[in-house]
Motif scaffolding. Structure first.
Motif, mmCIF file in Angstrom:
data_model
loop_
_atom_site.group_PDB
_atom_site.id
_atom_site.type_symbol
_atom_site.label_atom_id
_atom_site.label_comp_id
_atom_site.label_asym_id
_atom_site.label_seq_id
_atom_site.Cartn_x
_atom_site.Cartn_y
_atom_site.Cartn_z
ATOM 1 N N LEU A 1 0.883 -1.087 -0.051
ATOM 2 C CA LEU A 1 0.109 -0.038 -0.088
ATOM 3 C C LEU A 1 0.871 1.365 0.024
ATOM 4 C CD1 LEU A 1 -2.870 -1.143 2.264
ATOM 5 C CD2 LEU A 1 -3.102 -0.275 0.093
ATOM 6 N N LEU A 2 1.789 1.341 0.747
ATOM 7 C CA LEU A 2 2.894 2.302 0.871
ATOM 8 C C LEU A 2 3.252 2.734 -0.523
ATOM 9 C CD1 LEU A 2 4.226 4.621 2.400
ATOM 10 C CD2 LEU A 2 6.400 2.753 2.915
ATOM 11 N N ALA A 3 3.856 1.557 -1.392
ATOM 12 C CA ALA A 3 4.339 1.945 -2.670
ATOM 13 C C ALA A 3 3.360 2.540 -3.654
ATOM 14 C CB ALA A 3 4.744 0.502 -3.273
ATOM 15 N N HIS A 4 2.034 2.220 -3.350
ATOM 16 C CA HIS A 4 1.189 2.988 -4.181
ATOM 17 C C HIS A 4 0.740 4.459 -3.742
ATOM 18 C CE1 HIS A 4 -1.060 -0.581 -6.429
ATOM 19 N NE2 HIS A 4 -0.309 -1.074 -5.710
ATOM 20 N N LEU A 5 0.966 4.576 -2.634
ATOM 21 C CA LEU A 5 0.931 5.862 -1.930
ATOM 22 C C LEU A 5 2.019 6.924 -2.576
ATOM 23 C CD1 LEU A 5 -0.663 7.614 -0.050
ATOM 24 C CD2 LEU A 5 0.852 6.925 1.908
ATOM 25 N N GLU A 6 3.044 6.092 -2.498
ATOM 26 C CA GLU A 6 4.430 7.060 -3.031
ATOM 27 C C GLU A 6 4.309 7.265 -4.659
ATOM 28 O OE1 GLU A 6 7.974 5.188 0.307
ATOM 29 O OE2 GLU A 6 7.477 4.173 -1.615
ATOM 30 N N VAL A 7 3.789 6.214 -5.464
ATOM 31 C CA VAL A 7 3.591 6.448 -6.712
ATOM 32 C C VAL A 7 2.809 7.660 -7.162
ATOM 33 C CG1 VAL A 7 3.055 5.280 -8.930
ATOM 34 C CG2 VAL A 7 4.613 4.149 -7.417
ATOM 35 N N ARG A 8 1.726 7.594 -6.281
ATOM 36 C CA ARG A 8 0.515 8.774 -6.598
ATOM 37 C C ARG A 8 1.181 10.162 -6.394
ATOM 38 N NH1 ARG A 8 -5.268 9.107 -5.872
ATOM 39 N NH2 ARG A 8 -5.533 11.537 -6.392
ATOM 40 N N GLN A 9 2.274 10.240 -5.617
ATOM 41 C CA GLN A 9 2.953 11.577 -5.287
ATOM 42 C C GLN A 9 3.819 11.949 -6.662
ATOM 43 O OE1 GLN A 9 1.917 13.619 -2.917
ATOM 44 N NE2 GLN A 9 0.487 11.861 -2.517
ATOM 45 N N ILE A 10 4.361 10.924 -7.350
ATOM 46 C CA ILE A 10 5.055 11.044 -8.568
ATOM 47 C C ILE A 10 4.589 11.354 -9.755
ATOM 48 C CG2 ILE A 10 6.712 9.768 -10.032
ATOM 49 C CD1 ILE A 10 7.436 7.977 -7.588
ATOM 50 N N LEU A 11 3.460 10.849 -9.764
ATOM 51 C CA LEU A 11 2.238 10.839 -11.142
ATOM 52 C C LEU A 11 1.727 12.510 -10.971
ATOM 53 C CD1 LEU A 11 1.060 7.755 -11.548
ATOM 54 C CD2 LEU A 11 3.058 8.745 -12.600
ATOM 55 N N THR A 12 1.464 12.859 -12.235
ATOM 56 C CA THR A 12 0.566 14.122 -12.025
ATOM 57 C C THR A 12 -1.020 13.688 -12.249
ATOM 58 O OG1 THR A 12 0.258 14.126 -14.811
ATOM 59 C CG2 THR A 12 2.141 15.459 -14.014
ATOM 60 N N THR A 13 -1.893 14.631 -11.925
ATOM 61 C CA THR A 13 -3.156 14.353 -11.785
ATOM 62 C C THR A 13 -3.725 13.637 -13.249
ATOM 63 O OG1 THR A 13 -3.445 15.846 -10.203
ATOM 64 C CG2 THR A 13 -5.599 15.197 -11.384
ATOM 65 N N GLU A 14 -3.187 13.858 -14.200
ATOM 66 C CA GLU A 14 -3.611 13.511 -15.581
ATOM 67 C C GLU A 14 -3.210 12.045 -15.742
ATOM 68 O OE1 GLU A 14 -2.111 16.741 -15.032
ATOM 69 O OE2 GLU A 14 -3.878 17.933 -15.439
ATOM 70 N N GLN A 15 -2.124 11.842 -15.354
ATOM 71 C CA GLN A 15 -1.456 10.503 -15.483
ATOM 72 C C GLN A 15 -2.093 9.476 -14.493
ATOM 73 O OE1 GLN A 15 2.604 11.837 -14.632
ATOM 74 N NE2 GLN A 15 3.422 11.105 -16.448
ATOM 75 N N VAL A 16 -2.813 10.025 -13.380
ATOM 76 C CA VAL A 16 -3.278 9.270 -12.584
ATOM 77 C C VAL A 16 -4.578 8.923 -13.116
ATOM 78 C CG1 VAL A 16 -4.700 9.018 -10.441
ATOM 79 C CG2 VAL A 16 -2.129 9.770 -10.410
ATOM 80 N N GLU A 17 -5.360 9.707 -13.886
ATOM 81 C CA GLU A 17 -6.704 9.565 -14.596
ATOM 82 C C GLU A 17 -6.439 8.661 -15.672
ATOM 83 O OE1 GLU A 17 -8.524 13.264 -15.375
ATOM 84 O OE2 GLU A 17 -8.477 13.850 -13.158
ATOM 85 N N LYS A 18 -5.373 9.066 -16.408
ATOM 86 C CA LYS A 18 -5.073 7.884 -17.496
ATOM 87 C C LYS A 18 -4.817 6.744 -17.092
ATOM 88 C CE LYS A 18 -3.373 7.406 -21.807
ATOM 89 N NZ LYS A 18 -3.900 7.823 -23.317
#
Length: 174
Positions: A147-164
């Motif tokens: 779960l922590l890895a997912h949390l960390e990756v969310r901080q690396i990506l832009t909002t648009e990348q997360v949506e994509k």
């Protein structure tokens, strides 16, 4: 007459299936006694030893927190910058190393439980409690790691990348 013939044919076809279903209900663990570790399938053991997620991070994944492995697999589609790719790769490698270490410990503790019960008189209530608490602790740490890895990756990506990412993974709009 046709109805009776159809019913008779259906009965002949359904009887073996029903018998097999009833037998499975009476012996759902048949064959598992030959497992190396009774509480783990070969697939579960392999997944633990190789650091796989096994659905432990679904709360994050399905709520808009991408996983590092899948982000790296989709790096072109997500147009990751070289810095984003490097950071995501580092998160993945840390997560995987920790997951493998914890998975090895879980497998070892499950093997211990199996061996103690196989000894017929070796397992005690206090011994059982100790090893089960350790397995629970290790599984909690393993899930936290994913779960922590997912949390960390969310901080690396832009909002648009997360949506994509959500669209590419078939989750729809977050």
């Amino acid at each position: 007459m046709r109805i009776i013939a159809c019913f008779a044919a259906f009965s002949l076809l359904a009887t073996p299936a029903l018998a097999q279903h009833e037998q499975h209900e009476q012996m759902p663990y048949a064959g598992m006694e030959s497992r190396e570790i009774k509480a783990l399938s070969a697939e579960e053991t392999q997944a633990l030893l190789s650091g796989e997620g096994m659905g432990m991070a679904l709360a994050a994944e399905l709520n808009g927190y991408p996983g590092p492995k899948h982000v790296l697999e989709l790096k072109e589609e997500l147009s990751l910058s070289s810095d984003q790719e490097t950071e995501t790769q580092a998160v993945f490698e840390r997560m995987r190393a920790e997951a493998i270490s914890l998975g090895e410990e879980i497998v070892a503790r499950e093997r211990e439980v199996d061996e103690l019960f196989a000894g017929q008189d070796k397992m005690t209530p206090s011994g059982l409690e100790a090893v089960m608490n350790e397995i629970a602790r290790l599984k909690g740490e393993l899930r936290y790691t994913h779960l922590l890895a997912h949390l960390e990756v969310r901080q690396i990506l832009t909002t648009e990348q997360v949506e994509k990412y959500g669209q590419l993974r078939g989750y729809g709009h977050h």
